[in-house]
Scaffold this motif. Structure first.
Motif, PDB file in Angstrom:
ATOM      1  N   GLY A 114       0.814  -1.203   0.000  1.00  0.00           N
ATOM      2  CA  GLY A 114       0.000   0.000   0.000  1.00  0.00           C
ATOM      3  C   GLY A 114       0.853   1.261   0.000  1.00  0.00           C
ATOM      4  O   GLY A 114       2.033   1.228   0.364  1.00  0.00           O
ATOM      5  N   THR A 115       0.237   2.376  -0.407  1.00  0.00           N
ATOM      6  CA  THR A 115       0.940   3.661  -0.345  1.00  0.00           C
ATOM      7  C   THR A 115       0.746   4.278   1.045  1.00  0.00           C
ATOM      8  O   THR A 115      -0.134   3.879   1.800  1.00  0.00           O
ATOM      9  CB  THR A 115       0.383   4.662  -1.374  1.00  0.00           C
ATOM     10  OG1 THR A 115      -0.976   4.957  -1.028  1.00  0.00           O
ATOM     11  CG2 THR A 115       0.434   4.107  -2.781  1.00  0.00           C
ATOM     12  N   ALA A 148       5.775   4.892   5.406  1.00  0.00           N
ATOM     13  CA  ALA A 148       5.731   3.423   5.435  1.00  0.00           C
ATOM     14  C   ALA A 148       5.288   2.889   4.078  1.00  0.00           C
ATOM     15  O   ALA A 148       5.281   3.612   3.075  1.00  0.00           O
ATOM     16  CB  ALA A 148       4.769   2.963   6.527  1.00  0.00           C
ATOM     17  N   GLY A 149       4.936   1.591   4.073  1.00  0.00           N
ATOM     18  CA  GLY A 149       4.392   0.980   2.865  1.00  0.00           C
ATOM     19  C   GLY A 149       5.358   1.035   1.691  1.00  0.00           C
ATOM     20  O   GLY A 149       6.572   1.004   1.873  1.00  0.00           O
ATOM     21  N   THR A 187      -3.531   4.528   1.168  1.00  0.00           N
ATOM     22  CA  THR A 187      -3.934   4.930   2.515  1.00  0.00           C
ATOM     23  C   THR A 187      -3.956   6.452   2.632  1.00  0.00           C
ATOM     24  O   THR A 187      -3.193   7.162   1.969  1.00  0.00           O
ATOM     25  CB  THR A 187      -3.023   4.367   3.624  1.00  0.00           C
ATOM     26  OG1 THR A 187      -1.760   5.046   3.595  1.00  0.00           O
ATOM     27  CG2 THR A 187      -2.829   2.867   3.504  1.00  0.00           C
ATOM     28  N   GLN A 219      -3.074   9.036   5.210  1.00  0.00           N
ATOM     29  CA  GLN A 219      -2.209   8.838   6.370  1.00  0.00           C
ATOM     30  C   GLN A 219      -1.250  10.008   6.564  1.00  0.00           C
ATOM     31  O   GLN A 219      -0.780  10.614   5.603  1.00  0.00           O
ATOM     32  CB  GLN A 219      -1.421   7.542   6.109  1.00  0.00           C
ATOM     33  CG  GLN A 219      -0.477   7.149   7.184  1.00  0.00           C
ATOM     34  CD  GLN A 219       0.091   5.734   7.012  1.00  0.00           C
ATOM     35  OE1 GLN A 219       0.863   5.321   7.838  1.00  0.00           O
ATOM     36  NE2 GLN A 219      -0.268   4.992   5.986  1.00  0.00           N
ATOM     37  N   VAL A 247      -3.396   6.401  10.379  1.00  0.00           N
ATOM     38  CA  VAL A 247      -4.117   6.100   9.128  1.00  0.00           C
ATOM     39  C   VAL A 247      -5.584   6.445   9.362  1.00  0.00           C
ATOM     40  O   VAL A 247      -6.206   5.912  10.282  1.00  0.00           O
ATOM     41  CB  VAL A 247      -3.986   4.591   8.801  1.00  0.00           C
ATOM     42  CG1 VAL A 247      -4.766   4.248   7.532  1.00  0.00           C
ATOM     43  CG2 VAL A 247      -2.525   4.175   8.672  1.00  0.00           C
ATOM     44  N   MET A 302       1.168  -4.374   2.922  1.00  0.00           N
ATOM     45  CA  MET A 302      -0.289  -4.297   3.132  1.00  0.00           C
ATOM     46  C   MET A 302      -1.028  -4.917   1.940  1.00  0.00           C
ATOM     47  O   MET A 302      -0.841  -4.497   0.806  1.00  0.00           O
ATOM     48  CB  MET A 302      -0.697  -2.827   3.268  1.00  0.00           C
ATOM     49  CG  MET A 302      -2.186  -2.626   3.343  1.00  0.00           C
ATOM     50  SD  MET A 302      -2.591  -0.862   3.319  1.00  0.00           S
ATOM     51  CE  MET A 302      -4.374  -0.951   3.505  1.00  0.00           C
ATOM     52  N   VAL A 356       1.715  -7.818   7.096  1.00  0.00           N
ATOM     53  CA  VAL A 356       1.227  -6.567   7.700  1.00  0.00           C
ATOM     54  C   VAL A 356      -0.263  -6.693   8.033  1.00  0.00           C
ATOM     55  O   VAL A 356      -1.072  -6.996   7.163  1.00  0.00           O
ATOM     56  CB  VAL A 356       1.433  -5.400   6.708  1.00  0.00           C
ATOM     57  CG1 VAL A 356       0.750  -4.138   7.203  1.00  0.00           C
ATOM     58  CG2 VAL A 356       2.909  -5.162   6.460  1.00  0.00           C
ATOM     59  N   SER A 390      -1.397  -0.815  11.339  1.00  0.00           N
ATOM     60  CA  SER A 390      -0.393   0.247  11.377  1.00  0.00           C
ATOM     61  C   SER A 390       0.177   0.332  12.790  1.00  0.00           C
ATOM     62  O   SER A 390      -0.345  -0.280  13.715  1.00  0.00           O
ATOM     63  CB  SER A 390      -1.034   1.579  10.997  1.00  0.00           C
ATOM     64  OG  SER A 390      -1.841   2.013  12.067  1.00  0.00           O
ATOM     65  N   MET A 391       1.226   1.120  12.928  1.00  0.00           N
ATOM     66  CA  MET A 391       1.852   1.330  14.230  1.00  0.00           C
ATOM     67  C   MET A 391       0.847   1.762  15.293  1.00  0.00           C
ATOM     68  O   MET A 391       0.916   1.356  16.438  1.00  0.00           O
ATOM     69  CB  MET A 391       2.833   2.496  14.038  1.00  0.00           C
ATOM     70  CG  MET A 391       4.179   2.278  14.536  1.00  0.00           C
ATOM     71  SD  MET A 391       5.135   3.725  14.070  1.00  0.00           S
ATOM     72  CE  MET A 391       6.041   3.876  15.567  1.00  0.00           C
ATOM     73  N   LEU A 439      -5.043  -2.868   8.680  1.00  0.00           N
ATOM     74  CA  LEU A 439      -4.667  -2.739   7.271  1.00  0.00           C
ATOM     75  C   LEU A 439      -4.974  -4.027   6.512  1.00  0.00           C
ATOM     76  O   LEU A 439      -4.644  -4.168   5.338  1.00  0.00           O
ATOM     77  CB  LEU A 439      -3.173  -2.408   7.147  1.00  0.00           C
ATOM     78  CG  LEU A 439      -2.713  -1.100   7.809  1.00  0.00           C
ATOM     79  CD1 LEU A 439      -1.193  -0.937   7.695  1.00  0.00           C
ATOM     80  CD2 LEU A 439      -3.411   0.109   7.185  1.00  0.00           C
ATOM     81  N   HIS A 484       8.523   4.773  12.227  1.00  0.00           N
ATOM     82  CA  HIS A 484       7.483   4.510  11.237  1.00  0.00           C
ATOM     83  C   HIS A 484       8.121   3.916   9.981  1.00  0.00           C
ATOM     84  O   HIS A 484       9.134   4.419   9.489  1.00  0.00           O
ATOM     85  CB  HIS A 484       6.775   5.836  10.915  1.00  0.00           C
ATOM     86  CG  HIS A 484       5.558   5.671  10.059  1.00  0.00           C
ATOM     87  ND1 HIS A 484       4.641   4.660  10.224  1.00  0.00           N
ATOM     88  CD2 HIS A 484       5.105   6.409   9.025  1.00  0.00           C
ATOM     89  CE1 HIS A 484       3.676   4.781   9.332  1.00  0.00           C
ATOM     90  NE2 HIS A 484       3.941   5.837   8.595  1.00  0.00           N
ATOM     91  N   ASP A 500       8.689  -2.442   7.260  1.00  0.00           N
ATOM     92  CA  ASP A 500       8.698  -2.445   5.795  1.00  0.00           C
ATOM     93  C   ASP A 500      10.143  -2.309   5.292  1.00  0.00           C
ATOM     94  O   ASP A 500      10.552  -2.988   4.340  1.00  0.00           O
ATOM     95  CB  ASP A 500       7.884  -1.259   5.247  1.00  0.00           C
ATOM     96  CG  ASP A 500       6.582  -1.055   5.996  1.00  0.00           C
ATOM     97  OD1 ASP A 500       5.525  -1.145   5.393  1.00  0.00           O
ATOM     98  OD2 ASP A 500       6.630  -0.797   7.217  1.00  0.00           O
TER      99      ASP A 500
HETATM  100  O1  PXL Z   1       4.348  -0.469   8.540  1.00  0.00           O
HETATM  101  C1  PXL Z   1       3.269  -1.200   8.116  1.00  0.00           C
HETATM  102  C2  PXL Z   1       2.550  -0.507   6.990  1.00  0.00           C
HETATM  103  C3  PXL Z   1       2.595  -1.056   5.737  1.00  0.00           C
HETATM  104  N1  PXL Z   1       1.971  -0.489   4.682  1.00  0.00           N
HETATM  105  C4  PXL Z   1       1.296   0.663   4.823  1.00  0.00           C
HETATM  106  C5  PXL Z   1       1.229   1.282   6.058  1.00  0.00           C
HETATM  107  C6  PXL Z   1       1.870   0.698   7.182  1.00  0.00           C
HETATM  108  C7  PXL Z   1       1.826   1.339   8.486  1.00  0.00           C
HETATM  109  O2  PXL Z   1       1.235   2.352   8.694  1.00  0.00           O
HETATM  110  O3  PXL Z   1       0.565   2.422   6.169  1.00  0.00           O
HETATM  111  C8  PXL Z   1       0.626   1.263   3.628  1.00  0.00           C
END
Ligand code: PXL
Length: 285
Positions: free
Chosen positions: A20-21, A27-28, A51, A53, A58, A89, A125, A128-129, A134, A232, A236
């Motif tokens: 995911g973005t 992250a992601g 996302t 975020q 998120v 994700m 995944v 999120s933190m 997700l 953060h 990933d």
């Molecule tokens: O860190 C795990 C993660 C992976 N992918 C996306 C995220 C996060 C954590 O926030 O937003 C898109």
């Protein structure tokens, strides 16, 4: 050809992030591509979800249609080739099914009848933190039955282990029990990341110990525990550095060693950004 021209014309290995973005860039797949680049690998992406975020968390996400996720994987692999791939994700069961269908078609990951394909790192995944989900609850079973049997390596943190195999890791014995349970689901290798041990047990940890279980052997990777609020994208980044090592042709043990060194440095040099948790900093080793 002089050295500069040669460097400019040398094509690096290709790693594919299926993830995911993060609009905040922490992250992601944003973290994945930064780690790939810092490890000397070209990053391609198959975006699974967008996302909404920032550093505070998120607040929503939009899933990419499964056939578009599969299309990204097929079109990249069919043109430039992929030397290693990783998942982050995945959002839903339907997206997981599309990902495994496309990966099987292009030879990413293991298949029972065919054996090893392109190295495939599964970072399972789930949240999120800050705890935002997700991954849909009904997708966990697809992670167990579809993704893990295809994985060259799975890289769960302690929360993800509890979700996937219902084991609370508190020490080395329970970490090995968790690794055995993940092997039983089909993962070729398991990296149990110990970074959350202090939070889950309440016991102060002076080191971050990750255990790699592969081919009946256990390898320990230790680093000093750095107390940093800005982590953060850390998981990933670790999985991506390992994937980059595999794309470069390293053995799994060497790639995990590279990943551990890379994430330790990235946490050490993490930076504040926004009012919440800032990101780790991907830096060439
Ligand atoms: O860190 C795990 C993660 C992976 N992918 C996306 C995220 C996060 C954590 O926030 O937003 C898109």
């Amino acid at each position: 050809m002089d050295a500069r021209t040669q460097q400019a014309s040398t094509t690096p290995p290709v790693a594919l992030s299926i993830a995911g973005t993060d609009s905040g860039g922490g992250a992601g797949m944003t973290a994945d591509v930064r780690a790939f680049a810092a490890c000397g690998v070209h990053g391609a992406v198959a975006v699974t979800a967008v996302t909404v975020q920032n550093s505070l968390g998120v607040s929503g996400f939009h899933e990419v249609p499964p056939e578009v996720v599969a299309g990204q994987i097929r079109t990249v692999a069919g043109d430039m080739g992929v030397d290693a791939a990783k998942t982050g994700m995945l959002a839903s069961r339907e997206i997981i099914e599309a990902v495994v269908g496309a990966c099987d078609a292009v030879g990413i990951g293991r298949r029972a009848a065919v054996g090893d394909g392109v190295p495939f790192v599964v970072d399972p995944v789930a949240a999120s933190m800050s705890g935002s989900p997700l991954l849909a609850d009904d997708a966990l079973d697809a992670v167990r039955t579809e993704l893990l049997p295809r994985a060259t390596l799975v890289t769960p943190n302690l929360d993800e282990i509890a979700l996937l195999v219902d084991i609370k890791v508190v020490d080395e014995a329970s970490a090995l029990e968790a690794a055995a349970a993940l092997h039983a689901l089909g993962a070729t290798a398991v990296l149990v990341k110990g970074g959350h041990l202090e939070a889950t047990t309440g016991r102060r940890q002076s080191e971050c110990v990750d255990l790699l279980s592969v081919d009946g052997e256990v390898h320990e990777f230790r680093s000093p525990r750095l107390d940093r609020p800005h982590t953060h994208g850390g998981g990933d980044t670790l999985a991506s550095a390992i994937t980059a090592g595999l794309a470069r042709g390293m053995s799994l043990v060497d790639a995990v060693g590279l990943g551990k060194e890379f994430i330790t440095r990235a946490v050490e040099h993490s930076y504040p950004l926004g009012a919440g948790h800032g990101p780790v900093r991907a830096m060439p080793l």
